[in-house]
Scaffold this motif. Sequence first.
Motif, PDB file in Angstrom:
ATOM      1  N   THR A 135      23.134 107.600  13.196  1.00 16.32           N
ATOM      2  CA  THR A 135      23.593 106.247  13.532  1.00 16.32           C
ATOM      3  C   THR A 135      22.541 105.195  13.210  1.00 16.32           C
ATOM      4  OG1 THR A 135      24.910 107.176  15.337  1.00 16.32           O
ATOM      5  CG2 THR A 135      24.526 104.798  15.387  1.00 16.32           C
ATOM      6  N   PHE A 136      21.276 105.533  13.404  1.00 18.12           N
ATOM      7  CA  PHE A 136      20.199 104.547  13.260  1.00 18.12           C
ATOM      8  C   PHE A 136      19.424 104.683  11.943  1.00 18.12           C
ATOM      9  CE2 PHE A 136      20.735 105.411  17.834  1.00 18.12           C
ATOM     10  CZ  PHE A 136      21.160 104.145  18.244  1.00 18.12           C
ATOM     11  N   LYS A 137      19.914 105.529  11.056  1.00 14.53           N
ATOM     12  CA  LYS A 137      19.186 105.781   9.805  1.00 14.53           C
ATOM     13  C   LYS A 137      19.008 104.516   8.965  1.00 14.53           C
ATOM     14  CE  LYS A 137      19.945 109.845   8.200  1.00 14.53           C
ATOM     15  NZ  LYS A 137      18.647 110.543   8.380  1.00 14.53           N
ATOM     16  N   LYS A 138      19.983 103.599   9.042  1.00 14.99           N
ATOM     17  CA  LYS A 138      19.932 102.385   8.231  1.00 14.99           C
ATOM     18  C   LYS A 138      19.338 101.193   8.978  1.00 14.99           C
ATOM     19  CE  LYS A 138      23.795 103.675   5.217  1.00 14.99           C
ATOM     20  NZ  LYS A 138      25.124 103.290   4.688  1.00 14.99           N
ATOM     21  N   LEU A 139      18.716 101.442  10.108  1.00 18.80           N
ATOM     22  CA  LEU A 139      18.048 100.361  10.828  1.00 18.80           C
ATOM     23  C   LEU A 139      16.779  99.982  10.060  1.00 18.80           C
ATOM     24  CD1 LEU A 139      18.647  98.892  13.517  1.00 18.80           C
ATOM     25  CD2 LEU A 139      17.063 100.467  14.628  1.00 18.80           C
ATOM     26  N   ASN A 140      16.774  98.802   9.448  1.00 21.64           N
ATOM     27  CA  ASN A 140      15.696  98.443   8.516  1.00 21.64           C
ATOM     28  C   ASN A 140      14.862  97.245   8.957  1.00 21.64           C
ATOM     29  OD1 ASN A 140      17.534  96.416   8.160  1.00 21.64           O
ATOM     30  ND2 ASN A 140      18.036  96.909   6.031  1.00 21.64           N
ATOM     31  N   ASN A 141      14.943  96.887  10.225  1.00 26.71           N
ATOM     32  CA  ASN A 141      14.151  95.749  10.723  1.00 26.71           C
ATOM     33  C   ASN A 141      13.129  96.210  11.759  1.00 26.71           C
ATOM     34  OD1 ASN A 141      16.194  96.378  12.531  1.00 26.71           O
ATOM     35  ND2 ASN A 141      16.409  94.283  13.288  1.00 26.71           N
ATOM     36  N   ILE A 142      12.571  97.398  11.550  1.00 32.06           N
ATOM     37  CA  ILE A 142      11.600  97.981  12.478  1.00 32.06           C
ATOM     38  C   ILE A 142      10.184  97.550  12.104  1.00 32.06           C
ATOM     39  CG2 ILE A 142      10.526 100.159  13.199  1.00 32.06           C
ATOM     40  CD1 ILE A 142      13.289 101.448  13.048  1.00 32.06           C
ATOM     41  N   LYS A 143       9.381  97.250  13.119  1.00 32.83           N
ATOM     42  CA  LYS A 143       7.972  96.923  12.905  1.00 32.83           C
ATOM     43  C   LYS A 143       7.131  97.658  13.950  1.00 32.83           C
ATOM     44  CE  LYS A 143       4.642  93.097  12.556  1.00 32.83           C
ATOM     45  NZ  LYS A 143       4.101  93.526  11.252  1.00 32.83           N
ATOM     46  N   PHE A 189      23.221 100.147  17.808  1.00 28.43           N
ATOM     47  CA  PHE A 189      22.830  99.887  16.418  1.00 28.43           C
ATOM     48  C   PHE A 189      23.117  98.438  16.031  1.00 28.43           C
ATOM     49  CE2 PHE A 189      24.181  99.520  11.964  1.00 28.43           C
ATOM     50  CZ  PHE A 189      22.992  99.843  11.332  1.00 28.43           C
ATOM     51  N   LEU A 190      24.293  97.930  16.370  1.00 26.00           N
ATOM     52  CA  LEU A 190      24.658  96.553  16.026  1.00 26.00           C
ATOM     53  C   LEU A 190      23.729  95.546  16.710  1.00 26.00           C
ATOM     54  CD1 LEU A 190      28.562  96.776  16.149  1.00 26.00           C
ATOM     55  CD2 LEU A 190      27.112  96.558  14.110  1.00 26.00           C
ATOM     56  N   SER A 212      17.251  96.754  29.137  1.00 24.04           N
ATOM     57  CA  SER A 212      16.978  95.328  28.946  1.00 24.04           C
ATOM     58  C   SER A 212      17.334  94.887  27.534  1.00 24.04           C
ATOM     59  CB  SER A 212      15.500  95.040  29.220  1.00 24.04           C
ATOM     60  OG  SER A 212      15.151  95.385  30.535  1.00 24.04           O
ATOM     61  N   ASN A 213      17.056  95.739  26.560  1.00 24.67           N
ATOM     62  CA  ASN A 213      17.387  95.410  25.170  1.00 24.67           C
ATOM     63  C   ASN A 213      18.882  95.168  24.994  1.00 24.67           C
ATOM     64  OD1 ASN A 213      14.692  95.846  24.528  1.00 24.67           O
ATOM     65  ND2 ASN A 213      15.029  97.903  23.738  1.00 24.67           N
ATOM     66  N   LEU A 214      19.696  96.020  25.602  1.00 29.32           N
ATOM     67  CA  LEU A 214      21.148  95.900  25.434  1.00 29.32           C
ATOM     68  C   LEU A 214      21.685  94.638  26.101  1.00 29.32           C
ATOM     69  CD1 LEU A 214      22.238  99.630  25.895  1.00 29.32           C
ATOM     70  CD2 LEU A 214      21.853  98.367  23.769  1.00 29.32           C
ATOM     71  N   TRP A 215      21.248  94.370  27.327  1.00 24.94           N
ATOM     72  CA  TRP A 215      21.706  93.140  27.991  1.00 24.94           C
ATOM     73  C   TRP A 215      21.249  91.900  27.222  1.00 24.94           C
ATOM     74  CZ3 TRP A 215      25.626  93.677  30.734  1.00 24.94           C
ATOM     75  CH2 TRP A 215      25.787  94.700  31.674  1.00 24.94           C
ATOM     76  N   THR A 216      20.004  91.914  26.780  1.00 27.65           N
ATOM     77  CA  THR A 216      19.467  90.770  26.027  1.00 27.65           C
ATOM     78  C   THR A 216      20.257  90.546  24.747  1.00 27.65           C
ATOM     79  OG1 THR A 216      17.235  91.067  26.926  1.00 27.65           O
ATOM     80  CG2 THR A 216      17.422  89.887  24.826  1.00 27.65           C
ATOM     81  N   GLY A 217      20.504  91.622  24.015  1.00 21.91           N
ATOM     82  CA  GLY A 217      21.237  91.493  22.760  1.00 21.91           C
ATOM     83  C   GLY A 217      22.657  90.993  22.957  1.00 21.91           C
ATOM     84  N   ASN A 253      19.166 107.847  21.367  1.00 18.32           N
ATOM     85  CA  ASN A 253      19.664 109.000  20.614  1.00 18.32           C
ATOM     86  C   ASN A 253      20.601 109.875  21.446  1.00 18.32           C
ATOM     87  OD1 ASN A 253      18.230 108.198  18.398  1.00 18.32           O
ATOM     88  ND2 ASN A 253      16.722 109.841  18.456  1.00 18.32           N
ATOM     89  N   SER A 254      20.534 109.737  22.765  1.00 26.19           N
ATOM     90  CA  SER A 254      21.359 110.568  23.645  1.00 26.19           C
ATOM     91  C   SER A 254      22.678 109.884  24.030  1.00 26.19           C
ATOM     92  CB  SER A 254      20.579 110.910  24.921  1.00 26.19           C
ATOM     93  OG  SER A 254      20.339 109.750  25.694  1.00 26.19           O
ATOM     94  N   PHE A 255      22.900 108.656  23.555  1.00 21.20           N
ATOM     95  CA  PHE A 255      24.121 107.933  23.897  1.00 21.20           C
ATOM     96  C   PHE A 255      25.343 108.577  23.255  1.00 21.20           C
ATOM     97  CE2 PHE A 255      21.827 103.573  24.482  1.00 21.20           C
ATOM     98  CZ  PHE A 255      21.320 104.018  25.684  1.00 21.20           C
ATOM     99  N   ASN A 256      26.515 108.290  23.835  1.00 23.77           N
ATOM    100  CA  ASN A 256      27.760 108.715  23.196  1.00 23.77           C
ATOM    101  C   ASN A 256      28.006 107.874  21.942  1.00 23.77           C
ATOM    102  OD1 ASN A 256      29.118 106.238  23.908  1.00 23.77           O
ATOM    103  ND2 ASN A 256      29.504 107.067  25.950  1.00 23.77           N
ATOM    104  N   TYR A 257      28.993 108.244  21.162  1.00 22.51           N
ATOM    105  CA  TYR A 257      29.229 107.619  19.857  1.00 22.51           C
ATOM    106  C   TYR A 257      29.402 106.108  19.975  1.00 22.51           C
ATOM    107  CZ  TYR A 257      31.546 106.382  15.476  1.00 22.51           C
ATOM    108  OH  TYR A 257      31.894 105.786  14.292  1.00 22.51           O
ATOM    109  N   PHE A 258      30.235 105.675  20.918  1.00 17.73           N
ATOM    110  CA  PHE A 258      30.517 104.234  21.054  1.00 17.73           C
ATOM    111  C   PHE A 258      29.249 103.467  21.409  1.00 17.73           C
ATOM    112  CE2 PHE A 258      31.329 100.689  23.963  1.00 17.73           C
ATOM    113  CZ  PHE A 258      32.041  99.841  23.116  1.00 17.73           C
ATOM    114  N   LEU A 259      28.482 103.984  22.380  1.00 16.99           N
ATOM    115  CA  LEU A 259      27.289 103.270  22.825  1.00 16.99           C
ATOM    116  C   LEU A 259      26.206 103.271  21.753  1.00 16.99           C
ATOM    117  CD1 LEU A 259      26.304 101.655  25.175  1.00 16.99           C
ATOM    118  CD2 LEU A 259      25.488 103.757  26.271  1.00 16.99           C
TER     119      LEU A 259
END
Length: 368
Positions: free
Chosen positions: A164-172, A139-140, A100-105, A128-134
Amino acid sequence: MEKKLFFVINNLYSGGAERVVSTLANEFSKQGFNVFIVCLNQAELGYHISPEITIVNLLKERSKEHIFNRLKYASLIYLRLFKLLVKERPICVVSFMTTSNLWTGLVCNLINIPYIVSERTTPDNTINSFNYFLRKLTFLIYKKSKTVVLPAKGIEDCIKRNHTFKKLNNIKIICNPINTFQSPSDVNVYGRKFILGVGRLSYIKGFDRLIEAYSSIGVDDIDLIIVGDGDEHANLSIQIEKLGLQNRVKLIGTKDNLQDYYSQAELFVLPSRNEGSPNALIEAMSFGCACIAMDCEFGPSELIENEKNGILIEADNVLKLTAAIQSLLTNAELRKRIAINAQLIHRTNSLDGVFLQWKNLILSDTTV
């Protein structure tokens, strides 16, 4: 201006994320928001939804495994969600669970509608189990959301272990709210004393381990009751029969009066192999039921301080689970102290407090 708010989730069948969405949607509706719940797939409702809330099912059935069917259903989901959001223009869209997150985004970025995404289970089984592209696409999408909401700090740590997600900085972190129940009844729900397990009957919930531990505790006057339905019902029934526990272990299906089971149980046990943030444990603690939980990922260690408001058991250690059940059943003083302290969860997980966090987040930088 009308405060129109959308929630998006796979479906509203019984589950932890589904319960949180149902609870939040009902509360926002009470507070005067025009609430929509969009389900990617149609399913039976697992929880009460206010009649004031609009439920939209994008598909009547799940996509088939054949690649052409999957492409067809993916296209339908995208187009129908796109048309709905363009028509309704909500102030914010809140999505739960990875798909749902991916479709929504994807849709919200195209039509410039603010959105919030929320992961509810272990990232090692999802993003974390996705391939590189996904992973890069995820992340975007997550980076451009207003916030990535997680119910436990452990989930954040797990996400950020992935480069890939190390720089995700909008987590709450917003913990799950305590579900609102009716007052417990004075009528006994069961004719004998009992240990309680609650949850979906799936392998990940670990009820086979609870049954194994129960078979070794050596008590004759306390039964084991497991509330819930799921795919593992047949396997658990076979296990119960092999152990000769048909008269002592009961799989009683789902119940509308869980409050009575929580308030009357001698102990509540969470034997899960994995959690996002365990609603059943939160509920049991809120009713002052002495709780034992496996220290699985994620949530139990953030809710329980060992031997203060519950008992925390080394993950996957059935022998220690057995010993903890035996110990707590025979130590009335410890059981009473744990039960009293468990109720302090009302301070951290109250619906009012959790709702306010979500409301502030949704309305931040939003003109209404």
